[in-house]
Every structure is written in C-alpha cells, then in structure tokens.
Write an enzyme that holds these catalytic residues in place. Structure first.
Site, mmCIF file in Angstrom:
data_model
loop_
_atom_site.group_PDB
_atom_site.id
_atom_site.type_symbol
_atom_site.label_atom_id
_atom_site.label_comp_id
_atom_site.label_asym_id
_atom_site.label_seq_id
_atom_site.Cartn_x
_atom_site.Cartn_y
_atom_site.Cartn_z
ATOM 1 C CG HIS A 125 -10.795 4.407 1.289
ATOM 2 N ND1 HIS A 125 -11.138 5.425 1.912
ATOM 3 C CD2 HIS A 125 -9.673 4.463 1.209
ATOM 4 C CE1 HIS A 125 -10.282 6.325 1.983
ATOM 5 N NE2 HIS A 125 -9.334 5.723 1.642
ATOM 6 N NE ARG B 141 -1.733 5.614 3.956
ATOM 7 C CZ ARG B 141 -2.513 6.236 4.422
ATOM 8 N NH1 ARG B 141 -2.439 7.520 4.180
ATOM 9 N NH2 ARG B 141 -3.054 5.795 5.371
ATOM 10 C CB CYS C 275 -6.608 10.506 -7.045
ATOM 11 S SG CYS C 275 -5.353 9.425 -7.062
ATOM 12 C CB ALA D 119 -4.414 8.378 -3.232
#
Lengths: 458, 555
Positions: free
Chosen positions: B208, B108, B74, B77
């Site tokens: 992003h 991550r 999503c 994220a």
C-alpha cells in the site's frame, strides 16, 4: 463490452502476455500435495504465493485449503531461506501435527538457489521432524512450465520419496489420475472397483476437497493416499498414468526406481479415451470387464445416437490444459462436432502434434496453439465465430462479449459448483459433458427461436 | 468513543458465566513453542484499560512467523491488487513469472463504471504480464519488459502504463524504474514502475505504501484544471468492492458534496491527476492510503480526516462532520435533511432483524480498517463485536495515532521508501488557517486524527493481530460466535464448524454495504446467514438417535 480493447486484428506478440491460459507451478504442487492423507503443503517463498494459491484453490473447491509458508522477508531473500524453513517445520509439527509436510519451492527460493534436500536433511538431524513423520519436497520454479508442471513434479516427488519395492509383486495397480477433480478420482476408482482391480491412486483428493458439512472441522480430512500406500506403489504390478503431462513423469520414475511397468494414457474423457483406459486396466490386471461397465458405455453411445442432430458440425472453441484438451478434442470430433480453435497456455509440442492429428479430418480450418494466451483465443473467436465455448471461468468474459454459449471446463472454475461432485471422466463423465453441451446449445435455440418455431419437444 | 458501547453489551461480557478472555489467551499460548508464544503474547491483547485509562500496547506490523498459518498476503498484492487494481484506464503490467498476474486478475470484486469517463477505457478485465521465463532469470528481464511495454502501447494505445515488480525482479536486479523512464520518454505517455517485490515488508501493507508513493510521484498533480462544484472532496481508501463507492457517491451527491476523485474505487487516472484541486481528503481505509493524505497535505495544503461510511450511524456522523468542517449552514441543513430522509427504512430494517440477532457474538478479522468499521454495523443489529483484529495493520490502527511518535522503524519497514515531501512552490494553498484549525479542534472536529479500533471496543474483548488458523479455531470452539467475518481462505473452514462466515474483504457475492442502503443490505445479509435453515440439518436422524427401533430389529 468487457474485453472492449481486444482488437480483431492479430498482431504477433513476443513479450506481452494478455489474459493467460495458465498459471504458475506452485499451485499445482499444492493441489497434488493435498492428495496425500494428513499432509500440509508448504510453500517455500514469500507469503503472497501461498495466499494466492490457497485463495484460488478455495474459490475453485469452496472447501478449506490448508497450507503453510516460509514467509520470506527481504533478509531471507538475501541470506537464504534455511532458517525460515527449519523454523516452519518445527512450528508446523508442534502446532498443526500433520503426518507429512510437502514443501514446494517458488520463483523466489529458486532464484536464490535454496537447497531443499540439504535443509530437510538438517531438519532431520536436528530433530525437527518427529519420529514417523515426513518432509518431502518438489522443485517448482514459477518461471519454468506451468501449474501442470508443478502438479507433475509434486506427484513425482511422492514416488522419489516413498516408492519402495518389497521384492515381489503385490496384486494391485497404481493409477496416477492426472490433474482432475476429486469427483473424477472417485469415478476412476469406481470403475476399477467394478472390474475388481485393487488400485492405489495418487494423488487422491477425494474426501479432501469435496468434504461433507458435518458441523465439525477437521484440518486433515479422511481422504488422500496414505504414506503406506505410497510406499507400496513400488511393488505394484503396473502403473496406469492418465494424462502424459501431469502423470507421465511419476510413472516413468516408478519404472526406473522400482521396475514397475507403466502405461501412459490420455485422460479418460470421452468414449475412445475411456475405452483405452478400461481396456488397459483389464489387460494389466488380467480381468474381465463386467456388463455394468459395458452398459454405461452403451448409455453414453445412446445419447450420442439420439442427439446427433444437435452435435453435428457445431463449431467449438476450447481453451485449457493439454491433457484435458487432447481427450476432449477427440471426444468432440468423435461425436461429429468441430473443435476449430484449440489453445493451451502450457507450451507442449506433443499437444500440437496430437491435436493436429485428431482434427485432421474436420472440414474446416483449425487453429491450434500451445504456450499462448486467452487474448489470442478471443481473437480467433472474433475472426471465426463458434457455436460453443469451453474453458475455465475467465472465458465467461469472452462468452458474454461475443454472445456465445459457454461451458465451464478445466481450472479454475471460480463461479459455479458441481465439478467436485460430478465427474467428467469415463463413461458417466462423458454423459455429463454431453448433458452440459446439449443444455447450452438447446437453451440458446430456445432463447433465439421465433415464437412460431418455438418447440416443445426437442 | 465510549458512547458507542452500550450497557447491554457490557453486561453480557461481564457476566460470571462468560468465559474470561484471559483464559483463552493462556490456552492459546500454552500450545505454542516458547519462542512463538513470546511473540504471540504481544499480538493477543485482552482489551482492558490501565489505571491511567490507557490501552494496553499491541504488537503489530511485525514479521509473520514461518509455519504459523496466517492469512496475510504480500507487498505485490497490496500494491497491485488493492490500491492500483481498481483503476480502470491504466494498463497494470506485472513483471514476473505468470502466477502473480494471474492470481490478481479480477479476484477482488472492484466494480467500475467506464461510462462516466469520456474515453470509456477499462482494462480491469485484463491481465497483463511479461510471463518471465528461465532465460530472463538468468540473463535479466529488462529487454522483455521494454518489449512488453512497446507491444502494450502498440496494441492498446493506453494513456498510462504502470509496472509491478514481483519477487525475482528485485533479486536479479532488473531496473524497472530505468526501463519505464526510457519507455515514457520514447512513447510520450506516463509510464512508471513499482518496486513491490513480494518479500518486501511483512504483509500487503508495505505494498500500500509503495503504491501511495507511486500515485503521489507520478499521477497526482498532473492536471490543474479546477472543476465546478461545491464542497470538493476526495474519498481515500474506498475500493468499490461490491459497489460501496456507488452508494457513497449517491449520498454525497444528494448532500451537494462534489467528489473530485476516489482512491481508487470506480476511478480513472484522470481523477487522480486532478485530485490536488479538492478542498478536503476523507479517509475510509486509513491503513492503505493515509500516506497519500499526509503527502497531499504537506505538498498542497489539503487537510484530511477519518470518516466511516460503513454503518448508518457512522454514515450520519461522517456526513455531519463534513458539514461542520465546511461550517456552511446550507450544507449543515441539507445533510440533516438527507439523514432524515434516509434513516426511516434503516430503522425499519434494524427493528426487523434485531429480535433474531440481539446479544449474539460476532468476530471479525480483516484488513487494516474493516475489522473496525464493521463493529458499529453489528451493534446496530444488537450484536456484540466481541473479538477483532487486523491482518496487516500497524499499531496506530489499533491504538490510535498518538502512538506514532514512539513507533520504532524496523528493518522490514525501512526498505519501504519514505518520500520527502515539501510545499509545492506554486500550488501549496492551505485550505484552512491555523486559527480556523484551533477553532475546529475546540468544537470537537478533529482533523488528522484516528483513535484506532481498541478505543471503540469495551473492556474484556479480545484483539488479535495477524490471527493464525489455530487461534481462529480456538476462538470458535470457545465462544461459538453467531457469525465470523474474515476472507476467502478462512471461509469454508469456519463454515465446516457450522458457523456462518461472512467475507469482509470481497463481501462474498454481496454488497454494497456502505451508506444507508448498504447498511440495510448488510443487516439482511447477516440475518439471512444466522437464521438460515441449513444449520438445522447438520445431523442426520440416525446421528441424533442411533439406537435401533425394536419393531424393525430382527431377533
């Protein structure tokens, strides 16, 4: 130092959670749903939720974790997720062909107030659910309770949707195992088999989340409780619910709905809790306990007798979920260890009461908290150091910083294997816990002893 | 770059007994409901050029179909996890119920080295959340957020705090930006918020973009100190998974190139604040960070180009491009020296693994860039990157930037803010003139360009956007690739098929794979996986020959 900013001084925080000792409801619902045979869990929300839950469960089990999502966009968030869910149900039954879809909600769909029974009803009347297939649901708002609540809610949904009384009692007993590993579920079933008691276990993730490598991928592995078995739970002689928080709600629902009496017990971790479980099972089924089980119990006792010197008054700090911690604390106290910091992220008054009672005789001050976080836990450890830490993988950061032996216990375990294959419940599980404790403590002795004092025989 | 594709590869793909990809596409679509099939038919493309030597169009960055098992995440994220997560000295506070913060906590594998900034701050091992409860959903969460920021400040005294909105925050209408502004004024440190609710956009890509906007608005340009050093570059879209950024830093430093800031692997907000003083922006992961590059160019006059430090060939070409850009003989010579020094062990490793891997198929479905970046790495081992696709890319990632002017902005992208950027009145300083730019173009140094993944894939390969579980299974059953690359959710499914699976998001437990030493690591990793003895044991003896031996059978 990894957690270099954690101060020794404990200041009360009202609004900031740092390093949580819990996560949200939907992941528990997803885990429980995987314990139904042929089930595809479905997350009714935006797709990030299911991506995160699948990832976390996958890392914990190192197994495929299948689930689907309603993939909410901004439009769905404004106008409601009905059309998304209807489309999802249609696509899932056409492409992936599960026997059942278990839908859980998320903070998103709960905030906008989607009415799941209405949407599922609509799917039914518009023919989106094929003959003989099922869609069930559980409400699991992420802003209420924790992952344990989500597990309890989905387990209860199994009762609400399926349990039916056939008018007379079938010779079987329901066991609701609580949020434990597939290996634990296997062990509980094994004990019941030793007692020759027919049981229905739900949920049951054995052979779903600890499947073999065969070179063939099966989207719906052979494990899991079947729909027929779930229906039959309404006619069982009784229910044993293990872990009040995770299993209590489903057990009570069965009693109310189908008049199946229940006993809600602690998770059978350690000698006393396992004694209570075996005794309850024996009495409920009217059977004798075979020698094989008594021998296992004796083997556990034997290790405690022989290794007492290593356990005696060792200080332990525990963090995890209430059902697990209540039994584990009792076990550690019963072998003369001193659990002195015990914390769970799940708010639960009963937890604090129970732990207080269990630790009442410990000759040391004991910190107990529910609904708190791992930063507070770490601060307790800094202020009153311990000999051993037990908790999920995140505790390894504390263990390294404070240089304290550490045993992985609980959820999630992201960096080790074993939990899906070797149980920590019942007598053999108790042996495994002791083995782990001894290994951690003795490795430390070996590491720290001088060359002069270094011992071959321990 | 047609030259990358070798004859050997073409021969295998064109052989008569090689299953035609068009057939596979047909097979996949036939299993879908008609509506799904219509949409998916545009997302599954057999890579063939038309009469005008152009690629077929692919549909990308469109909504995931509910119920189709996709691997996407999503907006939150993408914003918190991917772009902002790897920065060590900022408190990233999740405003929402506990889950989102919990799942994005340390998962991550971004490495960081706090010893390289004087204050040594590192909040990456921490998870901060407002842990929103039902009462906040009903009465609003602004008060709790304010209090959480205050408590974070009182306990940790950080130099910066950012706040990430989760799904319910947008729905209940908490004004995260007003709260952060108020707290910024009160506490005198930089505090800002992101509207990165999970339902925004169609994948993590939206996040992003939101993160890029936040970096640009609130951090970049805060500190005008001009640092010492030659050939000052920023490295964009390198997140230091498994230590990639460390290896890249090693090589660039060896060449005499100065890194001002990496976005955002092994990074400090101090580096971001100062990054507008660099000469050049180098882009690794184009998808996640091209917005910052574009905005920095407009505001400060810093040019950018795409590089690829994954694979030895990519590394060398990228270094040469940087040297050519500066046009300084000293740098050009140094880069050649470094390449000459670094390459022998790389060639040795290639030669070592090639006999076991040559001609074998690899498939990769990750990200917005790595599914492209890793193709050359596989070619260096003699393997064939036969099928690839992105999880959250846009059409330009596949087809190249020339499609940008024709892209339609749909409703899902429109809700992501597009910042209006103008030249900075004082600090705009075009690093190269129009004339120099023309000169470079003539010499084949393309700035502001990305040709996309499909350009580097031969005819007859399969490209799939947002691949589904079902499509993955079909590809595997049809082609039985030697290795399949994707993320954690696919990992164990693929391996149950008896096929080794390499995670290209988090690298499993390995890395670095960037640069020369990284390439060597990767060759050995793939060799280990493909050649592992485990694949010999899949069948038990009694499964191989179930008949009973007569001498033990009872009459």
């Amino acid at each position: 130092m990894l957690l270099r900013h954690t101060p020794d001084e404990i200041k009360e925080r009202k609004s900031l959670t740092v390093n949580p000792a819990k996560t949200c409801q939907p992941i528990g619902a997803m885990y429980a749903a995987l314990g139904i045979h042929g089930c595809l869990p479905h997350s009714h929300g935006s797709q990030g939720c299911y991506a995160y839950h699948r990832s976390t469960l996958t890392r914990h089990y190192k197994e495929p974790v299948m689930a689907a999502t309603s993939s909410f966009t901004e439009g769905a968030s404004v106008f409601g997720g009905q059309s998304n869910l209807l489309q999802a149900i249609d696509n899932i039954f056409t492409i992936y062909k599960p026997d059942i879809i278990a839908v859980h909600t998320t903070c998103l769909s709960e905030t906008i107030g989607d009415d799941l029974p209405q949407i599922i009803g609509k799917a039914q009347v518009t023919g989106k659910i094929p003959e003989g297939k099922f869609v069930i649901h559980a409400n699991t708002p992420s802003y209420v309770g924790t992952h344990v609540t989500g597990f309890a809610n989905m387990t209860r949904a199994m009762v609400d949707y399926f349990a039916e009384s056939n008018g007379h009692k079938t010779e079987q007993i329901n066991i609701i195992p609580g949020w434990v590993e597939p290996s634990d579920m296997h062990e509980i079933k094994r004990i019941a088999a030793e007692l020759e008691v027919p049981v229905v276990m739900f949920p049951d993730t054995e052979n779903v989340l600890n499947g073999p490598q065969t070179g063939k991928y099966e989207m719906f592995p052979k494990g899991g409780v079947t729909i027929d078995e779930l229906i039959s739970t309404g006619s069982s002689q009784g229910t044993i619910a293990l872990g009040g928080l995770a299993s209590g709600s489903a057990a009570k629902a069965l009693d109310t709905k189908c008049k199946v009496p229940c006993e809600i017990l602690d998770l059978p971790i350690g000698i006393k809790a396992t004694d209570r479980f075996v005794d309850a099972l024996r009495k409920m089924a009217g059977v004798n306990v075979p020698d094989t089980i008594t021998i296992e119990r004796g083997q556990l006792l034997d290790i405690i007798t022989d290794m007492q010197a290593y356990f005696y008054h060792k200080k332990v700090a525990l963090v995890g979920d209430p059902d697990q911690l209540i039994s584990l604390t009792e076990f550690l106290v019963s072998i003369d260890m001193m659990p002195i910091h015990i914390l769970t992220g799940t708010r639960d008054k009963n937890f604090e009461k129970r732990i207080k009672k269990i630790t009442a005789d410990i000759p040391h001050e004991v910190n107990i908290a529910s609904g708190k976080d791992m930063m507070l836990f770490h601060q307790w450890v800094k202020n009153d150091p311990v000999d051993l830490l037990m908790g999920n993988t995140y505790v390894k950061y504390i263990a390294r910083d404070e240089d304290i032996p550490f045993i992985r216990f609980g959820f999630p375990i992201l960096d080790r294997v074993g939990h899906s294959y070797f149980p920590t419940v019942c007598y053999r599980g108790g042996i495994r816990i002791l083995e782990k404790i001894l290994e951690a403590l003795m490795d430390r002795i070996d590491r720290d002893s001088t060359e002069i004092a270094f011992d071959l025989v321990m | 770059m047609e030259t990358l594709i070798n004859e050997f590869e073409k021969n295998i793909l064109n052989a008569d007994d090689f299953i035609k990809p068009e057939k596979v596409k047909e097979e996949i679509l036939s299993r879908y409901p008609p509506k799904v099939a219509r949409k998916k038919s545009k997302q599954i493309v057999v890579n063939r050029k038309d009469a005008e030597n152009k690629h077929l169009e692919i549909q990308a960055n469109v909504r995931t179909i509910p119920g189709i098992i996709s691997q996407r995440g999503c907006c939150y994220a993408g914003c918190k996890g991917v772009v902002m997560g790897p920065t060590r000295d900022i408190i990233n506070l999740t405003h929402g119920p506990i889950g989102c913060g919990f799942y994005s906590w340390l998962t991550r594998r971004n490495q960081t080295d706090p010893s390289t900034t004087p204050d040594g701050d590192n909040y990456m091992p921490y998870c901060f959340s407002t842990d929103m409860q039902e009462r906040e959903i009903i009465f609003g969460g602004e008060k709790k957020l304010k209090e959480a920021i205050q408590e974070a400040y009182d306990i940790f005294k950080p130099k910066m705090i950012s706040v990430f909105s989760t799904c319910p925050v947008g729905l209940i209408g908490d004004d995260v930006h007003a709260v952060t502004k108020e707290m910024e004024e009160k506490l005198g440190i930089t505090i800002f918020g992101f509207s990165c609710e999970g339902y925004k956009g169609v994948s993590q890509s939206a996040g992003h973009h939101v993160a890029n906007n936040g970096l640009f608005k609130h951090i970049i340009g805060q500190d005008n100190t001009v640092k010492e050093g030659d050939y000052k570059v920023n490295l964009l879209g390198e997140y230091n998974i498994g230590g990639d950024a460390f290896e890249i830093e090693r090589i660039l430093t060896k060449c005499g190139i100065t890194i001002i800031s990496t976005f955002s692997g092994n990074s400090s907000v101090d580096f971001f604040a100062n990054s507008h003083t660099a000469d050049l922006n180098l882009i690794m992961c184009y998808r996640s960070i091209n917005y910052v590059a574009e905005m920095m160019e407009k505001k400060y006059g810093i040019p950018w180009f795409k590089i690829n430090f994954l694979s030895a060939g990519g590394m060398s070409r990228s270094l040469r491009k940087i040297a050519q850009y500066y046009g300084d003989q000293k740098l050009i010579d140094r880069v050649e020296e470094v390449i000459a020094e670094e390459m022998p062990p790389v060639i040795e490793a290639q030669n070592e693994v090639r006999p076991r891997l040559e001609g074998k198929l690899a498939m990769m479905f990750v990200g917005g860039s790595r599914a492209h970046h890793y193709q050359e790495m596989f070619r260096e081992m003699g393997m064939i990157p036969f099928s690839a696709g992105y999880e959250f890319a846009h059409r330009d990632d596949y087809e190249g930037r020339q499609v940008l002017p024709n892209l339609k902005v749909d409703a899902d992208s429109r809700n992501i803010e597009e910042l209006l950027v103008e030249k900075d009145p004082e600090r705009y300083n075009p690093r190269i003139s129009e004339k120099e730019l023309e000169e470079m173009e003539k010499n084949g140094i393309k700035l502001k360009d990305y040709a996309g993944m499909m350009d580097e894939m031969p005819d007859g390969t399969i490209v799939i956007d947002d691949i589904s579980q079902f499509e993955t299974e079909t590809l595997i059953n049809t082609y039985r690739p030697a290795v399949f690359c994707a993320g954690i959710k696919e990992k164990y499914t693929i391996q149950k098929f008896g096929i080794p699976m390499k995670q290209l998001h988090s690298y499993d437990t390995g890395g670095p794979y960037a640069g020369y030493r990284g390439a060597i690591n990767f060759y050995h990793e793939i060799d280990r996986m493909v050649s592992s003895k485990v694949w010999e044991h899949l069948q038990a003896p009694w499964e191989k020959s179930p008949e009973l031996a007569a001498k033990y059978a009872f009459e």
